[in-house]
Design a protein around this motif. Sequence first.
Motif, mmCIF file in Angstrom:
data_model
loop_
_atom_site.group_PDB
_atom_site.id
_atom_site.type_symbol
_atom_site.label_atom_id
_atom_site.label_comp_id
_atom_site.label_asym_id
_atom_site.label_seq_id
_atom_site.Cartn_x
_atom_site.Cartn_y
_atom_site.Cartn_z
ATOM 1 N N ILE A 145 -61.468 -0.260 27.323
ATOM 2 C CA ILE A 145 -62.352 -0.990 26.401
ATOM 3 C C ILE A 145 -61.543 -1.952 25.533
ATOM 4 O O ILE A 145 -61.918 -3.111 25.347
ATOM 5 N N VAL A 146 -60.417 -1.472 25.008
ATOM 6 C CA VAL A 146 -59.563 -2.331 24.175
ATOM 7 C C VAL A 146 -59.010 -3.493 24.997
ATOM 8 O O VAL A 146 -58.940 -4.629 24.521
ATOM 9 N N THR A 147 -58.628 -3.228 26.242
ATOM 10 C CA THR A 147 -58.143 -4.304 27.118
ATOM 11 C C THR A 147 -59.215 -5.376 27.305
ATOM 12 O O THR A 147 -58.917 -6.572 27.300
ATOM 13 N N ALA A 148 -60.464 -4.948 27.460
ATOM 14 C CA ALA A 148 -61.560 -5.914 27.600
ATOM 15 C C ALA A 148 -61.667 -6.803 26.368
ATOM 16 O O ALA A 148 -61.852 -8.028 26.475
ATOM 17 N N LEU A 149 -61.532 -6.218 25.179
ATOM 18 C CA LEU A 149 -61.610 -7.012 23.949
ATOM 19 C C LEU A 149 -60.456 -8.006 23.854
ATOM 20 O O LEU A 149 -60.616 -9.117 23.356
ATOM 21 N N LEU A 150 -59.282 -7.620 24.346
ATOM 22 C CA LEU A 150 -58.078 -8.442 24.189
ATOM 23 C C LEU A 150 -57.750 -9.288 25.407
ATOM 24 O O LEU A 150 -56.767 -10.034 25.384
ATOM 25 N N HIS A 151 -58.556 -9.211 26.477
ATOM 26 C CA HIS A 151 -58.086 -9.724 27.773
ATOM 27 C C HIS A 151 -57.819 -11.221 27.803
ATOM 28 O O HIS A 151 -57.074 -11.706 28.662
ATOM 29 N N ASP A 152 -58.398 -12.000 26.894
ATOM 30 C CA ASP A 152 -58.154 -13.446 26.878
ATOM 31 C C ASP A 152 -57.246 -13.892 25.739
ATOM 32 O O ASP A 152 -56.963 -15.088 25.604
ATOM 33 N N THR A 153 -56.776 -12.963 24.916
ATOM 34 C CA THR A 153 -56.010 -13.374 23.735
ATOM 35 C C THR A 153 -54.663 -13.989 24.104
ATOM 36 O O THR A 153 -54.265 -15.021 23.557
ATOM 37 N N VAL A 154 -53.946 -13.365 25.027
ATOM 38 C CA VAL A 154 -52.615 -13.872 25.392
ATOM 39 C C VAL A 154 -52.727 -15.195 26.128
ATOM 40 O O VAL A 154 -51.907 -16.100 25.952
ATOM 41 N N GLU A 155 -53.765 -15.329 26.946
ATOM 42 C CA GLU A 155 -53.921 -16.560 27.745
ATOM 43 C C GLU A 155 -54.449 -17.719 26.918
ATOM 44 O O GLU A 155 -53.997 -18.861 27.067
ATOM 45 N N ASP A 156 -55.396 -17.465 26.025
ATOM 46 C CA ASP A 156 -56.132 -18.563 25.387
ATOM 47 C C ASP A 156 -55.859 -18.748 23.901
ATOM 48 O O ASP A 156 -56.415 -19.649 23.279
#
Length: 723
Positions: free
Chosen positions: A78-89
């Motif tokens: 669940i936490v990965t889903a919340l963070l999944h675009d932070t490093v890329e975008d």
Amino acid sequence: MPDGSSSAGTLFAPAAAELAALARSYNPNSNAALIEGAYAYAQAAHADQRRRSGEPYFTHPLAVAEMLVEQRLDDATIVTALLHDTVEDTGSTLMEVTRLFGKEIAELVNGVTKLTNLELSSKETKQAENFHKLLMAVAKDMRVLLVKLADRLHNMRTIRHMRPEKQIVKAQETMDIYAPLAGRMGMQWMREELEDHAFRVLQPEARSSIIRRFITLKNETGDVIPRITDDLDRALFDAGIAAEVTGREKRPYSIWRKLNDKNDPEGDFHRLSDIFGFRIVTTSVEDCYRALGVVHRRWNAVPGRFKDYISQPKSNGYRSIHTTVSGRSARRVEIQIRTQQMHEVNETGIAAHWSYRDGVRFENPFAADPLAWLKDLSEGLSGAVDPAEFLEHAKLEMFQDQVFCFTPKGKVVKLPRGATPLDFAYAIHTNLGNSCVGAKVDNRRVPLFTRLRNGQSVTIISAPGQTPQASWAELVVTGRAKTAIRRHAREAEREAQVRLGREFARVAFAKVGKKPTDKALATVAERLGVEGGADEVLRALGATELSGDQIVTTLYPELTGDVPEPQGRPDGVIGLDPGQAARAALCCEPLPGERIVGISYRGRGVEVHSIDCPRLGAFEDQPERWIDLKWGIGESLGTHSARLAVTMANDAGVLGRLCSLIGEHNANISDIRILDPKPDFYVIEVRIEVRDLQHLSRIETAIQADSAVTDVMRKRNSETAAA
């Protein structure tokens, strides 16, 4: 999701606690602080970003997280889903994610980021290479795929906001890769929804046609689902079987595919059994078979439409009995019968391994090993040297349903629908497939192209010395069989080409009184830049990719008199005899400012080399052919060709910046090629027209100064003769 205020900072505040509470409702040990912290971090990171729809960008990772909560997944997913675009975008880094949320979550976020950056819709070779990387990334932790599939599903639900051309690319990628992967991982509901969203984009008229015809059918017959559901409920109740019965309409793409499978896209809706689906969920395996008996006694079973996936489960863990019966007004309907435990696995697929039930990690005895298929796939396709071939075979493994056949000793062999005895043989062992000469199915001799059916017993007849025929590749459907057959065909073809090439070389060398020794052929390979040495030269010769005269001329140009035609005369060279023609050597491409020397050819003029050209070593024992030359005054006013190899970051705008920089230095680009593309860096070869060595040096210095460039060097074909 609650409505928020106009403040970006508080827009989603109520949902943070809601999300954590939902996770705690099925997992009392859930870390609410971790989920709420990830929520706040991602919300702040995406605060200034908007989706194409105009919504705040954070609506996307939140929607992905909510999907995974609905599947009752663990906190890390669940936490990965919340963070999944932070490093890329955003400006976030993996180091920061690791510090705040731990190594496990950082690795999952990194895995999802890598999947997102793979260009699965690029041209076929690149797509195959990236699909292979996708499988390898998923094999490290399957939760990466769960997040990525949810991410893709939400993007497909909102795809209408993309540019039309981007919609088509994403829809095709979804249909080719993500929907089949979801199905192969047992998440059938997700596969169906992904396919239908892609179908809406790729074939809008066909989808509208299906919907119109379906509405017409409902108007003619009324809503049949409640009536059939009541019939099933009553029959099961009378038999004393406790079960839950549900019915549903199939999605438009599912109906379209069934019609096309019957080679009748305009087929009879009234007779299509897969428009409506009914499901009976019982409390035990015994009740599944009792329910089947009730259904078959109450309605007429349709021959050939019965599948028992309880006794022979699919490799993704799917278990259910499928039967088609003629119900009201002779209407055909499909009925699936399963237990509650089977139903849970069938609905969640691989997600069952990380989901919770009643506060504990869910352990379902019917759940399949999610890594087994990836392992089988990678082993079965290990011989596919062509990336496009790997992609073709991987798609075959993903798309096809299964049949179950038996060896003479009773061992079960799982094969895709449409498989032949050859597929069966290769599934057992590659050597058995290669030596196959015939087959018996249920003790009757059959052709090798026979399509196998569920429950058949197959005996393979083999013979020593038998080899697979190239045409077999068209008879088989499994990637393992296709790979083995094509690999053997390539090896046989190569051996024949090497034998033929050796004879061609013998004849060509005999013309100049020489022999094609291994050392001589290795030297040819080195000078022509042929990877693979002497054998590869012989193969290329046998395949007519090289000629006998070409390889002899490469070694003994003075014996053949076949010196290539001049290209690019270096006017202004001093030291030539009157009327003597000169040409620049393509091996070193000399520039004004470099020391030069000439090599004379009888009746063909002079080839001009830089003094340090390694090619000159071939003429050390012929001093009479050397001519001392130098560049004339004013020669630098002309232009000369030079090649640069540049290693640069694979970032947007870098290549355009490089081209502009070369133009700013008054040099023209005559050719450009990408030699070694990688996800992060790639090497390009750029041919430019320059005045002299000093001009080239200034350009190299300017390119090297760019922050995205790691290396720049002048490139020469030092072992290649001029052409």
